[in-house]
Structure formats: structure tokens, C-alpha cells
Design an enzyme around this catalytic site. Structure first.
Site, mmCIF file in Angstrom:
data_model
loop_
_atom_site.group_PDB
_atom_site.id
_atom_site.type_symbol
_atom_site.label_atom_id
_atom_site.label_comp_id
_atom_site.label_asym_id
_atom_site.label_seq_id
_atom_site.Cartn_x
_atom_site.Cartn_y
_atom_site.Cartn_z
ATOM 1 N N GLU A 109 44.021 43.961 29.269
ATOM 2 C CA GLU A 109 42.698 43.795 29.885
ATOM 3 C C GLU A 109 42.485 44.802 31.010
ATOM 4 O O GLU A 109 41.403 45.358 31.171
ATOM 5 C CB GLU A 109 42.523 42.369 30.397
ATOM 6 C CG GLU A 109 42.359 41.326 29.296
ATOM 7 C CD GLU A 109 43.674 40.946 28.619
ATOM 8 O OE1 GLU A 109 44.752 41.308 29.144
ATOM 9 O OE2 GLU A 109 43.636 40.285 27.562
ATOM 10 N N HIS A 155 41.386 28.935 27.133
ATOM 11 C CA HIS A 155 40.208 29.304 26.339
ATOM 12 C C HIS A 155 38.963 28.541 26.796
ATOM 13 O O HIS A 155 38.046 28.329 26.018
ATOM 14 C CB HIS A 155 40.436 29.030 24.845
ATOM 15 C CG HIS A 155 41.582 29.773 24.264
ATOM 16 N ND1 HIS A 155 42.889 29.394 24.455
ATOM 17 C CD2 HIS A 155 41.631 30.893 23.496
ATOM 18 C CE1 HIS A 155 43.688 30.245 23.821
ATOM 19 N NE2 HIS A 155 42.954 31.156 23.238
#
Lengths: 409, 341
Positions: free
Chosen positions: B62, B131
Site C-alpha cells: 500500500e 474488512h
């Protein structure tokens, strides 16, 4: 009762601490001219040795020897030498300015001048350099106004970046000098992105980035190498191994386990390990990497093996953690003295010329200081407070407008 | 301009497609975002149509994705990068906060980072703690970032188009619970499809919804509900359940915030309930509550109430106890209508 030994932690220690005699006997230094120069198209796997050896050109007599000799003409050598002399004079002056209370902070690059100067001269101003705080030579070698650098250091009314950054965190887009971050390693991956963008657009510009030995432990270093390798980004990734990350010696960043250049091997990137105090070797290696990038063959890692002669910054006292005279004993010498010796050896320079050049550099810095200090040093002069609220966004939002009004500007 | 019925995924995909067709400097990449078109399919077909160089897969890094985007933006491209789940944005936090957000300021305007970090966010999908999170307040606190969270297909396309054209870095959170339908928080009831909604009629060509402008989803006179993302639909359901004439405001953009619309509404209704999925402490609701108190105090007839996620990590098995649903919104509405809790 168990029969296994008790586990213990190894914490690496440098070869000398304050009071000890400097000891560099552990360094394996290839002789000048000893390392071969592969073709730029060589597959990284076939040049693995270059990540562990040390490319050197100048020998102890100041002769340029071996396959990496870039065969520079005397004018280029003199320009390089003068830029290095000017960089050191600038550093000395600004270090003194800090002592005189004219600014809050300064960082010298003593002993590392060959790196930024040679690389700054090779790369074009349209390329983009993503420097750390010890590449002032990039700007100086490209003729960036010394007074503008000082204005930044003094955060005065003419500071090009409006008093917003710590001294020495220059930003000069027109000179291919990206804005410096105090968060180390972040810009390595940004340089890869910039280079990727040039490739995406089918441009011909390349990027270069610098990182210290200590910051190779940052995760961004590894992200950068992954992206550079995967997308074959046209970028030169420099690791300036100056032996010290503030007080932590390079062994703490993994320098005892392997060379920093060899980290490239695992990523499938070519690596060159270079004597960073040898202007000609730095030049040749950078030129090799530049050609590779420019011809769409991807990134190169260059470890520049050098020594940080000065304190990390004006806030640091190296006598607390290393032998006092360690820098003088550095076996790869002083980069300025070595170019001077070389130019004299080839009959293109003299002690008198050196003395004159040093004098001229001091005078040039003094003139810039006069110009800059006339505008003001830290606290005597600064940009309008209004600018504090500007450029947070392209346009101020209501919060900033309200807060600016609260300050009364 | 012709319109088509789109869900949020299709609307976001359309925004990217239209902008990439129009502007060769727009590139889109992220984990699984190239060939496969993203795990939620938001970048579907972009690689095929716009080529490998403009839509590609990225390593699972990321910080690398955002860091390279910063470099690209500084070069002059307009990268739109995908962080597969907002919960994975933390490795890129330093790049977003210390670098992208500060570039214009610290360089005196010499370098800018026009880029969008897109990320599916929020709960209600049984995603567990990695999530389901809503990290928006970690970004609204940072000078130099814009934070946009759409709640429907029409806004999603218009706002993403605006975000791509914006000259500042934009964090664009996509409520993944809304990708396929307007989830109103009644988890035991079937989800209705987007096509039944007016806001799913999306122009196929280019249009812009301005960043910094809230949408009044429903006018009302009793109480103002401030919400964004999935919670807009939960707020509407909660108001209906409580039988209260609430004015429901979809903030759409947290930074810059449409303070005028908020202020006008609260001054009109005299009451305010704030709803978000993120944990309560230091959540964006705290900022909203303080702003309402600073600006509307003498118009308030009850203390400002907050309905939020709890201050726990996001739990897998207790999702519906955690997720702020219509019942909790209704309880808060009733409480403020009776003068406070």
C-alpha cells in the site's frame, strides 16, 4: 531440565567508540581499477559481484586507472572540483551561521561532496532528483542561487518555500530538485513513481533518488525496489552509505550482514558499489546507471561508500559515540583533495589555483550571505503570516478563511 | 445526456472510464485492479480499453502504491489508486499524511499531488476487523487532504469525477455495503436493488457533483440527522421507524465540509443527531457535534446526540450489535425529541 543453550541477542557494535583508535581493518577495499565494467545491457544476475566489490578509479597517486575511468576532460573536472569546494564553503558558512544564532538548524555534507556534485552534473535539470538533506551539492553544482538556499535556511521574507520547512529542506522544481521530506525513505518510492510516469507518458526523463544506509531499513525502501524492478522504472536508486545514521553505525541497519548494494540482488536489479569519495568513480557509475535508465533497461542501485565527516546535524555531537579522529583516518580519503591531486597529476591544476578557488568560493558564499542576511536571518524577517494559511489546498476552504481571520491577517 | 440504471460499482467504473477516455494523464492501479478489474469490479474492463500502461496490477504494498502515485502526480499525471480495503490503508498512512497531504504546502506550491486514493470501506458485510473499518477521521484530521464518501450511484460517479479533476489529494471512501443496493440497516430484511432508486439513474457521459456540497436527502422540521455513506440510508430508515419528521443530510464530503447546509438545517429544526459507523471517540461525529454546538447553541432544544460504532475493534460474530442500525437511530431521535437522553 533442558539441554539447549540459553538464547542471547547480538547487538552489533562499531569497530571503535570514543577514546579508541579508529580501526578500519575490517573493510575490504578493492584496488583502484580492479573491478570490471560490464556492458549496461548486462543481466543483473551476471553482475552479482558488483554488489559486493568496490568500484574505484583514482589511485593513491591521483591517477585515473581501470575500466571505469570516465575520461573526463579537464574543464569538467575543474567544474566539479569548484562545485565541491563551493559546497564545503557553503556548509562551513551556514554551520557558523547556526552557531551565531542566525538559524535553528543546519546539516553539513562534509566528506560526501563528490556524490551530489558528480550526480548533479550528469543528470539533466529536466530529470527529477529526490534528495535527502545531504545533497545540497545537487543545487550548487547546477548553479542554484546560494542566496536562495540561505533565504530558505533563514526562513526569511524571500524564502522560496515561505518559512514552512526546517532549514535545508529546499525545493526547486526548475533545478530538478524535489521537495525534501524529513520522513526518511518516503521519497525513494515517490522517485520510482515519477520515473514510472515518465515511462507511461513515453517521455525521455529519468528520476534519481538518494537514501541513507540507515533508512534502507524503512519499508518504503523495499517497496521502491519492488516497484522499480517490476515495472522496470527509469530511475537511479542511490544508497549513500556514510557509515552513520545519527549515532547508529551502519551495522545496525544490516551493514554487517551484507553490503547495502547487495539488497538489489534479491530484487533482480543491477547494483554497483562505488567509492563515494572518488569523484571519477561516482561519475562513471552514475553514467552507467543513467545510460541504462535512459535506454529503457530499468533501474540501478548504486551504493556510495563514504563517511559522514561532520555531525549528523547541528543538534548532534559525534564525540559521544565514535572516535574523535575517525574521519581523518577514513581510508578512502577526502573527495576534494583527491580530485585536486588528480588534476595536479595530469598537469591541469596547481596548489595556487586550489588556494585561489577556495578563496573565491568563500568570497562567493560571503556575497550570497550579505545578500540574504540583508533580507534577514531567522526571526528578523519572515514571509507574511497570511502565507501560513495558503497552499494547504489549491484554494482556501472556509475553515482556513475563518482561522486566518482569527489571526487577523 | 442519456442515462442508465447503475449500481455504485458501475457508476464508479463509468466515472473512471469517462475520465480515462477524456484525459490521457489519468491512470488507475492497485492490487488486483488491472487484469481482473478489482475484487469489487470497480476497475473492470479499464485495462482492456485503456491499455496496460494506464490500468495495471500493483504489488501488495500500500505504501508503494500511494508512494508511486505521489511521484506520478508530481510528474503531472492524475493517478487514481485503489487500496483494496480501507483497513489496509494504514501501511500507506505515512505516504498519505506526511507526503501527499503536505506537498503543495511544503514546496511553496512548486509540487502538487492531484491524486485519488479510492478504497472500499465500512461494515455490514461480515468482514471481520480487517474488512469493515471506517478510518475517515484519521484523514479528516490531516491538513491538506480532502475526504469524500458518496452514498449512491449518482453521487459516486459525479464525486469521483470531481475528485479526479481536483488539484489536491482526495481520499475517496466507497461504502461497500452500498455497492449493490441501498442497505438501510434492517439486516434481516432483503436488500432492495439500486435500480428502484432515482439516484441510480446515472448519466452515461461526464458530469460533476461538486466536492464540498452536502445533499439534503429528505427535508424535515423536527430534527436534523447528519450522516454519510451507508448511514444515510440507515438514518432514513431510522427516522421512518421513529415516526419523526427528520431532515436527513448526506454530507458527501467531510473535508471540505458544507457547514452552511448543516448550520441552516440545525437552526431550522433545533435538534441534531449524528450517525456514523466509525467508533465514537474522536470520530468525525465529535467534530460535527462541536461545530453544531459552536454555531447553533442558542437554537438547540436538546443536546446533540451521536449514534456510532462502539469503541471496540470490529467484531465478526457481533456485527449487528456493532453496526449502528435503524433501531438505535430511532432511539436517539426519540430521545432528542423529548429533550435529551
Amino acid at each position: 531440565m533442558k539441554n539447549t543453550p540459553t538464547l542471547s541477542l547480538r547487538v552489533p557494535e562499531p569497530s571503535g567508540r570514543p577514546g579508541d583508535t579508529p580501526d578500519f581493518s575490517h573493510l575490504k577495499l578493492d584496488a583502484p581499477g580492479a573491478v570490471d565494467r560490464p556492458d549496461v545491457a548486462t543481466a543483473p544476475a551476471e553482475m552479482r559481484d558488483h554488489a559486493f566489490r568496490l568500484i574505484r578509479v583514482l589511485d593513491d597517486e591521483g591517477r585515473a586507472v581501470g575500466p571505469w575511468d570516465p575520461k573526463l576532460d579537464p574543464d569538467t573536472l575543474r567544474r566539479g572540483l569548484k562545485a565541491m569546494i563551493l559546497t564545503r564553503a557553503f556548509d562551513d558558512r551556514m554551520h557558523r551561521a547556526h552557531r551565531q544564532g542566525k538559524t535553528s538548524f543546519y546539516m553539513k555534507c562534509t566528506g560526501e561532496e563528490a556524490i551530489a556534485v558528480a550526480q548533479g552534473m550528469i543528470l539533466s535539470r529536466e530529470d527529477m532528483g529526490f534528495p535527502t538533506y545531504r545533497q545540497q551539492g545537487l543545487l550548487i553544482s547546477r548553479g542554484y542561487p546560494l542566496a536562495s538556499m540561505m533565504n530558505q535556511i533563514y526562513s526569511n521574507a524571500e524564502d522560496p518555500i515561505k518559512g514552512r520547512q526546517l532549514p535545508i529542506m529546499y525545493s526547486a522544481k526548475d533545478y530538478g530538485f524535489f521537495t525534501i521530506s524529513g520522513n526518511l525513505g518516503t521519497q525513494y518510492v515517490q522517485a520510482v513513481g515519477w520515473a514510472m510516469a515518465s515511462a507511461i507518458r513515453g517521455d525521455d526523463k529519468i528520476a534519481a533518488a538518494w537514501i541513507g544506509d540507515g533508512s534502507t531499513a524503512e519499508s518504503d525502501f523495499h517497496s521502491a525496489l519492488t516497484f522499480a524492478a517490476v515495472y522496470r522504472a527509469p530511475v537511479i536508486l542511490n544508497i549513500v552509505n556514510n557509515q552513520w545514521a545519527i549515532s547508529s553505525f551502519q551495522g545496525i541497519a544490516g551493514g554487517l550482514e551484507t553490503t547495502f548494494a547487495s539488497k538489489a540482488v534479491g530484487y533482480g536489479l543491477p547494483a554497483l558499489r562505488v567509492d563515494g569519495n572518488d569523484f571519477l568513480a561516482v561519475w562513471a557509475a552514475t553514467q552507467w546507471a543513467e545510460e541504462r535508465a535512459r535506454t529503457n533497461q530499468g533501474a540501478t542501485i548504486i551504493e556510495l561508500f563514504t563517511y559522514r565527516g561532520a555531525p549528523h546535524s547541528t543538534s548532534d555531537d559525534p564525540s559521544r559515540y565514535r572516535p574523535g579522529d575517525e574521519h581523518e583516518k577514513w581510508p578512502l580519503g577526502d573527495p576534494i583533495a583527491r580530485v585536486k591531486q588528480h588534476l595536479i597529476a595530469i598537469g591541469e591544476w596547481s596548489d595556487d589555483q586550489q588556494e585561489a578557488a577556495e578563496k573565491e568560493a568563500v568570497e562567493q558564499v560571503r556575497a550570497a550571505a550579505r545578500e540574504s542576511e540583508a533580507i534577514g536571518t531567522l526571526g528578523q524577517s519572515r514571509p507574511s503570516v497570511k502565507t501560513m494559511f495558503e497552499e494547504v489546498f489549491a484554494t482556501e476552504d472556509w475553515r482556513l478563511v475563518e482561522q486566518r481571520r482569527e489571526v487577523g491577517v | 445526456m442519456s442515462t442508465a440504471s447503475m449500481n455504485m460499482i458501475q457508476a464508479l467504473n463509468s466515472a473512471l472510464d469517462v475520465k480515462m477516455s477524456e484525459d490521457p494523464t489519468v491512470v488507475s492501479y492497485g492490487e488486483d485492479a488491472g487484469y481482473f478489474g478489482g475484487v469489487f469490479r470497480v476497475t473492470d474492463h479499464l485495462q482492456k480499453k485503456h491499455g496496460l500502461n494506464r490500468s495495471f496490477d500493483a504489488p501488495i504494498s500500500e505504501s508503494g502504491i500511494v508512494g508511486t502515485a505521489i511521484g506520478m502526480a508530481a510528474y503531472g499525471l492524475r493517478p487514481v489508486v485503489e487500496i483494496q480495503f480501507a483497513d489496509y490503508i494504514y501501511p500507506a498512512y505515512d505516504q498519505i499524511v506526511s507526503e501527499a497531504a503536505k506537498m503543495r504546502y511544503r514546496s511553496g506550491g512548486q509540487f502538487t499531488t492531484p491524486m485519488v486514493v479510492r478504497s472500499p470501506y465500512g461494515g455490514g458485510i461480515f468482514g471481520g476487523q480487517t474488512h469493515s473499518q471506517s478510518p475517515e477521521s484519521l484523514f479528516t484530521h490531516i491538513a491538506g487532504l480532502k475526504v469524500v464518501i458518496p452514498s449512491n450511484p449518482y453521487d459516486a460517479k459525479g464525486l469521483l469525477t470531481a475528485a479526479i479533476e481536483d488539484d489536491d489529494p482526495v481520499i475517496f471512501f466507497e461504502p461497500k455495503r452500498l455497492y449493490n443496493g441501498p442497505f438501510d440497516g434492517w439486516h434481516e430484511k432483503p436488500v432492495s436493488p439500486w435500480k428502484a432508486q432515482e439516484l441510480a439513474q446515472v448519466p452515461t457521459g461526464k458530469y460533476i457533483e461538486p466536492i464540498g456540497k452536502a445533499r439534503v436527502m429528505k427535508e424535515g422540521s423536527d430534527v436534523t440527522i447528519l450522516a454519510y455513506g451507508t448511514m444515510v440510508w440507515v438514518a432514513l430508515a431510522g427516522a421512518e421507524h421513529a415516526g419523526v419528521d427528520a431532515e436527513v443530510i448526506d454530507l458527501r464530503t467531510l473535508v471540505p465540509l458544507d457547514i452552511e447546509t448543516i448550520e441552516a438545517s440545525v437552526k431550522k429544526t433545533g435538534r441534531c443527531v449524528i450517525v456514523h459507523e466509525a467508533p465514537k471517540t474522536s470520530g468525525f461525529g465529535a467534530e460535527l457535534s462541536a461545530l453544531v454546538q459552536e454555531r447553533c447553541f442558542y437554537h438547540l432544544e436538546a443536546p446533540v446526540a451521536r449514534v456510532t460504532g462502539w469503541d471496540t475493534p470490529y467484531p465478526h460474530a457481533f456485527e449487528w450489535e456493532y453496526f449502528p442500525g435503524p433501531q438505535r437511530v430511532a432511539d436517539a431521535l426519540k430521545a432528542v425529541m423529548s429533550g435529551g437522553r
